[in-house]
Design a protein around this motif. Structure first.
Motif, PDB file in Angstrom:
ATOM      1  N   SER A   1       0.840  -1.199   0.000  1.00 27.13           N
ATOM      2  CA  SER A   1       0.000   0.000   0.000  1.00 27.13           C
ATOM      3  C   SER A   1       0.876   1.249   0.000  1.00 27.13           C
ATOM      4  N   GLY A   2       0.419   2.251  -0.721  1.00 25.12           N
ATOM      5  CA  GLY A   2       1.162   3.507  -0.776  1.00 25.12           C
ATOM      6  C   GLY A   2       0.242   4.617  -1.234  1.00 25.12           C
ATOM      7  N   GLU A   3       0.712   5.843  -1.077  1.00 28.35           N
ATOM      8  CA  GLU A   3      -0.130   6.958  -1.505  1.00 28.35           C
ATOM      9  C   GLU A   3       0.706   8.204  -1.783  1.00 28.35           C
ATOM     10  N   TYR A   4       0.132   9.046  -2.636  1.00 33.59           N
ATOM     11  CA  TYR A   4       0.672  10.383  -2.865  1.00 33.59           C
ATOM     12  C   TYR A   4      -0.133  11.370  -2.024  1.00 33.59           C
ATOM     13  N   ASP A   5       0.522  12.448  -1.622  1.00 34.34           N
ATOM     14  CA  ASP A   5      -0.229  13.557  -1.033  1.00 34.34           C
ATOM     15  C   ASP A   5      -0.950  14.289  -2.154  1.00 34.34           C
ATOM     16  N   ARG A   6      -2.116  14.801  -1.866  1.00 34.35           N
ATOM     17  CA  ARG A   6      -2.908  15.518  -2.867  1.00 34.35           C
ATOM     18  C   ARG A   6      -3.215  16.918  -2.372  1.00 34.35           C
ATOM     19  N   VAL A   7      -3.185  17.846  -3.322  1.00 38.53           N
ATOM     20  CA  VAL A   7      -3.410  19.254  -3.013  1.00 38.53           C
ATOM     21  C   VAL A   7      -4.549  19.757  -3.890  1.00 38.53           C
ATOM     22  N   LEU A   8      -5.472  20.464  -3.290  1.00 40.17           N
ATOM     23  CA  LEU A   8      -6.594  21.012  -4.057  1.00 40.17           C
ATOM     24  C   LEU A   8      -6.102  22.114  -4.978  1.00 40.17           C
ATOM     25  N   ASP A   9      -6.373  21.955  -6.269  1.00 37.81           N
ATOM     26  CA  ASP A   9      -6.032  22.980  -7.251  1.00 37.81           C
ATOM     27  C   ASP A   9      -7.248  23.869  -7.467  1.00 37.81           C
ATOM     28  N   GLU A  10      -7.101  25.137  -7.108  1.00 36.99           N
ATOM     29  CA  GLU A  10      -8.242  26.057  -7.161  1.00 36.99           C
ATOM     30  C   GLU A  10      -8.754  26.242  -8.590  1.00 36.99           C
ATOM     31  N   GLU A  11      -7.841  26.194  -9.571  1.00 32.28           N
ATOM     32  CA  GLU A  11      -8.227  26.467 -10.958  1.00 32.28           C
ATOM     33  C   GLU A  11      -9.088  25.354 -11.536  1.00 32.28           C
ATOM     34  N   THR A  12      -8.695  24.109 -11.279  1.00 37.08           N
ATOM     35  CA  THR A  12      -9.443  22.980 -11.853  1.00 37.08           C
ATOM     36  C   THR A  12     -10.476  22.406 -10.890  1.00 37.08           C
ATOM     37  N   GLY A  13     -10.289  22.608  -9.594  1.00 38.93           N
ATOM     38  CA  GLY A  13     -11.193  22.027  -8.617  1.00 38.93           C
ATOM     39  C   GLY A  13     -10.862  20.590  -8.289  1.00 38.93           C
ATOM     40  N   TYR A  14      -9.739  20.069  -8.819  1.00 38.87           N
ATOM     41  CA  TYR A  14      -9.358  18.678  -8.585  1.00 38.87           C
ATOM     42  C   TYR A  14      -8.277  18.596  -7.518  1.00 38.87           C
ATOM     43  N   ASN A  15      -8.269  17.475  -6.795  1.00 34.29           N
ATOM     44  CA  ASN A  15      -7.188  17.194  -5.861  1.00 34.29           C
ATOM     45  C   ASN A  15      -6.032  16.583  -6.650  1.00 34.29           C
ATOM     46  N   LEU A  16      -4.985  17.350  -6.878  1.00 41.22           N
ATOM     47  CA  LEU A  16      -3.877  16.917  -7.714  1.00 41.22           C
ATOM     48  C   LEU A  16      -2.793  16.232  -6.889  1.00 41.22           C
ATOM     49  N   VAL A  17      -2.130  15.285  -7.539  1.00 46.91           N
ATOM     50  CA  VAL A  17      -1.049  14.546  -6.906  1.00 46.91           C
ATOM     51  C   VAL A  17       0.199  15.413  -6.814  1.00 46.91           C
ATOM     52  N   ASP A  18       0.852  15.371  -5.674  1.00 51.40           N
ATOM     53  CA  ASP A  18       2.188  15.953  -5.537  1.00 51.40           C
ATOM     54  C   ASP A  18       3.172  14.861  -5.964  1.00 51.40           C
ATOM     55  N   PRO A  19       3.826  15.005  -7.140  1.00 53.91           N
ATOM     56  CA  PRO A  19       4.632  13.908  -7.690  1.00 53.91           C
ATOM     57  C   PRO A  19       5.829  13.510  -6.841  1.00 53.91           C
ATOM     58  N   GLU A  20       6.258  14.383  -5.922  1.00 53.60           N
ATOM     59  CA  GLU A  20       7.422  14.071  -5.084  1.00 53.60           C
ATOM     60  C   GLU A  20       7.027  13.475  -3.741  1.00 53.60           C
ATOM     61  N   SER A  21       5.737  13.235  -3.531  1.00 49.90           N
ATOM     62  CA  SER A  21       5.275  12.905  -2.181  1.00 49.90           C
ATOM     63  C   SER A  21       4.956  11.431  -1.948  1.00 49.90           C
ATOM     64  N   PHE A  22       5.246  10.571  -2.927  1.00 51.59           N
ATOM     65  CA  PHE A  22       4.841   9.170  -2.743  1.00 51.59           C
ATOM     66  C   PHE A  22       5.535   8.551  -1.533  1.00 51.59           C
ATOM     67  N   HIS A  23       4.748   7.816  -0.765  1.00 48.67           N
ATOM     68  CA  HIS A  23       5.301   7.104   0.389  1.00 48.67           C
ATOM     69  C   HIS A  23       4.446   5.865   0.666  1.00 48.67           C
ATOM     70  N   TYR A  24       5.127   4.851   1.177  1.00 49.07           N
ATOM     71  CA  TYR A  24       4.423   3.626   1.544  1.00 49.07           C
ATOM     72  C   TYR A  24       3.739   3.816   2.892  1.00 49.07           C
ATOM     73  N   VAL A  25       2.633   3.110   3.062  1.00 44.87           N
ATOM     74  CA  VAL A  25       1.888   3.147   4.319  1.00 44.87           C
ATOM     75  C   VAL A  25       1.695   1.718   4.804  1.00 44.87           C
ATOM     76  N   ASP A  26       1.151   1.577   5.996  1.00 51.69           N
ATOM     77  CA  ASP A  26       0.874   0.234   6.498  1.00 51.69           C
ATOM     78  C   ASP A  26      -0.044  -0.497   5.520  1.00 51.69           C
ATOM     79  N   ASN A  27       0.314  -1.727   5.219  1.00 52.09           N
ATOM     80  CA  ASN A  27      -0.451  -2.489   4.242  1.00 52.09           C
ATOM     81  C   ASN A  27      -1.914  -2.629   4.656  1.00 52.09           C
ATOM     82  N   VAL A  28      -2.776  -2.399   3.694  1.00 53.62           N
ATOM     83  CA  VAL A  28      -4.220  -2.546   3.914  1.00 53.62           C
ATOM     84  C   VAL A  28      -4.703  -3.698   3.051  1.00 53.62           C
TER      85      VAL A  28
END
Length: 461
Positions: free
Chosen positions: A33-60
């Motif tokens: 399991s892993g995830e990227y941090d996401r940041v709300l982009d005001e222009e598009t309204g989408y939660n965009l991925v921060d490409p440098e933020s990937f990290h593993y988390v406890d396996n689900v």
């Protein structure tokens, strides 16, 4: 006499999708399991991925019970699409019961149009333009039964009917020119001018439409000349068959009903473009249109109720397909492995030559579309990674967007988690027969995609 051995065939669409749900559950025990941090982009309204933020988390891990819970959750999550399909066919079924569709097709069968196969190409291009310009896609579900019935009446098979509307709109959607749901979002995220690079996109659109529609036309001519050549010759499509043997007068009432069909489609187009309508509003239009058709035809309330029930029975398989397909995404999301898969693909492409990175982006986008079938959702998840990756390897961001639009769009026609399974469910086409028809076309499409990616890289697009 020895019984003839049957060749391999895929299980039914619903069983195949359930098997994929099981595989997705197993993958949550294999892929960390892993995830990227996401940041709300005001222009598009989408939660965009921060490409440098990937990290593993406890396996689900998704256990078998949770997997089964994911199925009703999938149905709930896809409820709006399920309603669109059921109410869309309610509208079509009402038109069929009024006799207007039979009468209209009988009029066509008596005209020169029945012997003019180029009508197939014309319809293909019309739907392709809709997909390419304003992002038509889901609305076509309601028209699939109409085109299946129309193709059967003209002496073709349901695959030709589906190709006219669905393959046409999917080709246009993938060869997008001003599609705000894909190109608009992807270019905005990539910090490119909205709908820039339009010249090459129009060339791509014209080339793809010409090649694919002519291949569909070749198949249609073959089937009309010899119905046994149809890939679905042994399947039952009696639910879509229209009685073309009986003489049916084309009355003024029939003309009004068919005119109302055109008005219905026009309302949906205008509502989508100008009023921000989406699936629920489209379903409402289908309900209203079905009631209007019923009123014109003189149906009583009990008859209208029966038509609704019959329509839902006819679409039961399609509705099940939508719900189970969404359950796959629920399992993958719960197991938190989608971001891990995206990260692995991004890592794989680092260090490649620019042109090869473009091809690999195309391959990756095709694969990612299995896991994230939403066009705008995929753009939000993958373009924040692909855009800076393109910068690193010396590839233009326009090429990265091109790879995204190709991979997101054309693979919709092959991945059961995307729209093809829904359309096959609506048209009652077994998935293995669909693949027999579409995979040769997709092979041609993929080669053409690679060629255009290479050309775009060479010309500094």
């Amino acid at each position: 006499m020895a019984e003839k051995k049957k060749g391999f065939s895929l299980p039914s669409t619903t069983i195949l999708l359930f098997c994929i749900v099981v595989v997705a559950m197993i993958l949550t025990y294999i892929i960390p399991s892993g995830e990227y941090d996401r940041v709300l982009d005001e222009e598009t309204g989408y939660n965009l991925v921060d490409p440098e933020s990937f990290h593993y988390v406890d396996n689900v891990h998704v256990n078998p019970f949770q997997m089964f819970v994911a199925i009703p959750r999938g149905f709930v999550g896809a409820a709006n699409v399920i309603f669109l399909i059921s109410f869309g066919f309610f509208w079509v079924y009402s038109v069929m019961q009024s006799g207007a569709l039979n009468a209209g097709i009988m009029r066509i069968l008596k005209s020169k149009m029945k012997d003019n196969p180029w009508f197939i190409v014309i319809m293909f291009v019309v739907f392709a333009l809709a997909g390419s310009t304003y992002g038509e896609m889901e609305t076509v579900y309601g028209l699939v039964p109409v085109f299946v019935a129309f193709a059967l009446a003209l002496g073709y098979d349901p695959l030709v009917g589906v190709a006219m509307c669905y393959v046409g709109v999917a080709t246009g959607f993938a060869s997008a020119t001003t599609n705000a749901f894909t190109i608009g979002v992807a270019q905005t995220i990539s910090e490119l001018p909205m709908f820039s690079g339009l010249g090459l996109r129009w060339i791509i659109f014209v080339v793809f439409c010409a090649v694919i529609s002519l291949l569909v036309l070749r198949y249609a001519k073959k089937v009309k000349a010899d119905p046994s050549k149809s890939y679905v010759a042994d399947c039952d499509f009696s639910g879509f068959a229209l009685d073309t043997t009986e003489e049916i007068p084309f009355t003024g009432k029939h003309k009004i009903i068919l005119l109302s069909m055109i008005v219905t489609v026009a309302c949906i187009v205008v509502g989508s473009l100008k009023l921000g309508w989406y699936i629920n509003e489209m379903s409402a239009v289908f309900i209203i249109s079905a009631l209007v058709v019923s009123a014109i035809a003189g149906f009583k309330p009990e008859q209208i109720k029966e038509h609704l029930m019959d329509a839902m029975k006819e679409m039961a398989v399609a509705m099940a397909v939508v719900g189970i397909a969404r359950a796959i995404q629920v399992v993958l999301t719960d197991g938190m492995i989608i971001d891990t898969i995206v990260h692995a693909f991004g890592t794989l492409m680092q260090g490649m030559p620019a042109w090869l990175t473009g091809i690999m982006m195309l391959v990756v986008q095709n694969l990612i579309n299995f896991f994230i079938p939403s066009g705008s959702g995929q753009a939000a998840a993958i373009m924040p990674i692909m855009a800076p990756l393109a910068d690193v390897v010396g590839l233009s961001r326009q090429v990265a967007v091109l790879a995204y639009q190709f991979g997101d769009g054309y693979s919709n026609m092959i991945w059961p988690t995307a729209s093809c399974a829904i359309v096959c469910g609506i048209a009652h086409i077994p998935l293995d027969r669909w693949y027999k028809f579409i995979l040769p076309l997709f092979a041609v499409m993929f080669v053409m995609q690679c060629i255009f990616i290479i050309i775009a890289t060479m010309i500094g697009y």
